[in-house]
Design a protein around this motif. Sequence first.
Motif, short mmCIF file in Angstrom:
data_model
loop_
_atom_site.label_atom_id
_atom_site.label_comp_id
_atom_site.label_asym_id
_atom_site.label_seq_id
_atom_site.Cartn_x
_atom_site.Cartn_y
_atom_site.Cartn_z
N LEU A 243 0.83 -1.20 0.00
CA LEU A 243 0.00 0.00 0.00
C LEU A 243 0.87 1.26 0.00
O LEU A 243 0.57 2.23 -0.70
CB LEU A 243 -0.92 -0.02 1.23
CG LEU A 243 -2.24 0.72 1.04
CD1 LEU A 243 -3.14 -0.05 0.09
CD2 LEU A 243 -2.94 0.93 2.37
N ASN A 244 1.96 1.21 0.77
CA ASN A 244 2.86 2.37 0.84
C ASN A 244 3.57 2.63 -0.48
O ASN A 244 3.84 3.78 -0.82
CB ASN A 244 3.87 2.20 1.97
CG ASN A 244 3.25 2.44 3.34
OD1 ASN A 244 2.16 3.03 3.44
ND2 ASN A 244 3.91 1.98 4.39
N MET A 245 3.84 1.57 -1.24
CA MET A 245 4.42 1.78 -2.58
C MET A 245 3.37 2.39 -3.50
O MET A 245 3.67 3.29 -4.29
CB MET A 245 4.95 0.46 -3.14
CG MET A 245 6.24 0.01 -2.46
SD MET A 245 7.06 -1.33 -3.36
CE MET A 245 6.10 -2.74 -2.81
N LEU A 246 2.12 1.92 -3.36
CA LEU A 246 1.03 2.49 -4.16
C LEU A 246 0.86 3.98 -3.86
O LEU A 246 0.63 4.80 -4.75
CB LEU A 246 -0.27 1.77 -3.81
CG LEU A 246 -0.96 0.96 -4.88
CD1 LEU A 246 -2.12 0.18 -4.29
CD2 LEU A 246 -1.44 1.84 -6.00
N ALA A 247 1.01 4.32 -2.57
CA ALA A 247 0.82 5.70 -2.14
C ALA A 247 2.02 6.58 -2.48
O ALA A 247 1.89 7.80 -2.52
CB ALA A 247 0.57 5.74 -0.63
N GLY A 248 3.18 5.96 -2.70
CA GLY A 248 4.38 6.74 -2.96
C GLY A 248 5.15 7.09 -1.70
O GLY A 248 6.04 7.93 -1.73
N PHE A 249 4.81 6.45 -0.57
CA PHE A 249 5.56 6.68 0.68
C PHE A 249 6.86 5.90 0.71
O PHE A 249 7.79 6.24 1.42
CB PHE A 249 4.73 6.25 1.91
CG PHE A 249 3.48 7.04 2.10
CD1 PHE A 249 3.40 8.37 1.71
CD2 PHE A 249 2.37 6.46 2.70
CE1 PHE A 249 2.24 9.10 1.90
CE2 PHE A 249 1.20 7.18 2.88
CZ PHE A 249 1.14 8.51 2.48
N VAL A 250 6.87 4.79 -0.01
CA VAL A 250 8.01 3.88 -0.02
C VAL A 250 8.39 3.66 -1.49
O VAL A 250 7.54 3.31 -2.29
CB VAL A 250 7.61 2.54 0.64
CG1 VAL A 250 8.57 1.43 0.29
CG2 VAL A 250 7.50 2.69 2.16
N PRO A 251 9.67 3.92 -1.86
CA PRO A 251 10.06 3.71 -3.26
C PRO A 251 10.07 2.21 -3.62
O PRO A 251 10.37 1.39 -2.76
CB PRO A 251 11.47 4.31 -3.35
CG PRO A 251 11.95 4.42 -1.95
CD PRO A 251 10.77 4.44 -1.04
N VAL A 252 9.73 1.90 -4.86
CA VAL A 252 9.73 0.49 -5.26
C VAL A 252 11.17 0.06 -5.52
O VAL A 252 12.00 0.87 -5.93
CB VAL A 252 8.86 0.24 -6.53
CG1 VAL A 252 7.49 0.87 -6.38
CG2 VAL A 252 9.55 0.75 -7.77
N SER A 253 11.46 -1.22 -5.25
CA SER A 253 12.79 -1.75 -5.57
C SER A 253 12.85 -2.13 -7.03
O SER A 253 13.83 -1.87 -7.72
CB SER A 253 13.12 -2.96 -4.69
OG SER A 253 13.15 -2.60 -3.33
N SER A 254 11.78 -2.79 -7.50
CA SER A 254 11.66 -3.06 -8.94
C SER A 254 10.20 -3.33 -9.26
O SER A 254 9.38 -3.48 -8.35
CB SER A 254 12.54 -4.24 -9.36
OG SER A 254 12.15 -5.40 -8.66
N GLY A 255 9.89 -3.37 -10.53
CA GLY A 255 8.50 -3.55 -10.94
C GLY A 255 7.84 -2.23 -11.23
O GLY A 255 8.49 -1.18 -11.19
N GLU A 256 6.54 -2.29 -11.54
CA GLU A 256 5.83 -1.09 -12.00
C GLU A 256 4.48 -0.95 -11.32
O GLU A 256 3.84 -1.94 -10.97
CB GLU A 256 5.58 -1.19 -13.51
CG GLU A 256 6.84 -1.25 -14.33
CD GLU A 256 6.56 -1.39 -15.82
OE1 GLU A 256 5.37 -1.41 -16.22
OE2 GLU A 256 7.54 -1.48 -16.58
N ILE A 257 4.07 0.31 -11.15
CA ILE A 257 2.71 0.62 -10.70
C ILE A 257 2.08 1.50 -11.78
O ILE A 257 2.65 2.54 -12.14
CB ILE A 257 2.71 1.40 -9.37
CG1 ILE A 257 3.43 0.59 -8.27
CG2 ILE A 257 1.28 1.73 -8.94
CD1 ILE A 257 3.64 1.39 -6.99
N LEU A 258 0.93 1.08 -12.28
CA LEU A 258 0.21 1.89 -13.26
C LEU A 258 -1.15 2.27 -12.70
O LEU A 258 -1.85 1.44 -12.11
CB LEU A 258 0.01 1.13 -14.57
CG LEU A 258 1.29 0.84 -15.37
CD1 LEU A 258 1.88 -0.50 -14.96
CD2 LEU A 258 0.99 0.86 -16.85
#
Length: 372
Positions: free
Chosen positions: A56-71
């Motif tokens: 959820l935090n990656m979706l929100a942009g609170f936590v940077p992703v290590s790899s992969g994509e969010i669209l």
Amino acid sequence: MPGEPRTAGAGASIELRALTKVYDGGPVVDAIDLRIAAGEFVTLLGPSGSGKTTTLNMLAGFVPVSSGEILVDGQRVDDVPTHRRDLGMVFQNYALFPHMSVGENVEYPLRQRRIDRRARHTMVAEALGLVGLDGFARRRPRELSGGQQQRVALARAVVYRPGVLLMDEPLGALDKKLRDQLQLEIRHIHAELGTTFVFVTHDQDEALALSDRIAVFNHGRIEQVGTGEELYESPGSMFVARFLGESTLLPGRSRVDGPASVVEVFGRRVRAERGTPLDAADAVVMLRPERITLVPRSTDDPPAGRNAVPGDVVDQVYLGNARKVLVRLPDGSEAHVREPTTGRGDARPGDPVWLTFDAADATALPNRNGSS
Ligand code: ADP
Ligand code: MG
């Protein structure tokens, strides 16, 4: 999304592609794929530490992703800052501004977005109405109950009509009665707004009560995604069978028989028509408690035509709408059986019984004991 103001009421679609978060050398979210349709209500369900909040935090942009994509609506957002992702958020602790009134709290995101005063006034009134807090605008957060404060947080999260609402265990701090009531309201708000909801919980009943679909998390991976009914009726793994609803797992050796599996359980052949047929494999036959019928076992011959395994009654509990019977199986494990209270209910501790069930209600699953 970036730039484009969204039509009020329209939800955004979300897609996660091989989304991964690595901490201290190990993945805590491990290449997950998930598509969420515009306007859908999807719950991330799993035990503590399974990676729900990190996702959820990656979706929100609170936590940077290590790899992969969010669209979101087909656009990459994993490098877009939180405030430009068109999201609303509600967490377990309400995080209201204590020095502001309820109205000012709800108005805050509109001020940030430089929406003019008249429009702000209307939108705040609408949002408070939506959560059932008309007339509360001048109160202070400390004058409200926990449930009311969480409604204010909800109003503040949806007041600018984001395309997506993210909620991380928002009802976790409330008592059961209040939680049940707010669950109904969250459903109502979802239906009213058409916003895409992504909800995190470790509570299976909450997930079942709220969601269009549930994604079951286990050790940073998604075990299975489906409607509550699909997950309950056709779990794809022992983990899902155990985590969602009660289940009895009968271990044995399986072979394929046409579209079904035949599993050798406690020296008896059990036919399971659900699940992928398993050949020459260690398997379990998964049964839900309400699909088992107990029959007195006076001889070695089980009733004809149905699956049957032997057991001994350990205890029974009267629950009003059902009777729960615990039965000890030959391997020492216990089966949970749910019988209607309209039945005779004369099972006594120590009684020998047959647990009988239809092949159509039995699911064969690979036996992955230990690796959960
Ligand atoms: P959940 O919300 O399902 O309980 P989390 O996403 O919070 O799970 O955590 C998943 C795993 O990631 C846990 O093992 C947790 O300890 C670990 N974790 C979370 N945040 C951090 C962090 N900032 N640094 C290191 N490990 C973390
Ligand atoms: Mg969490």
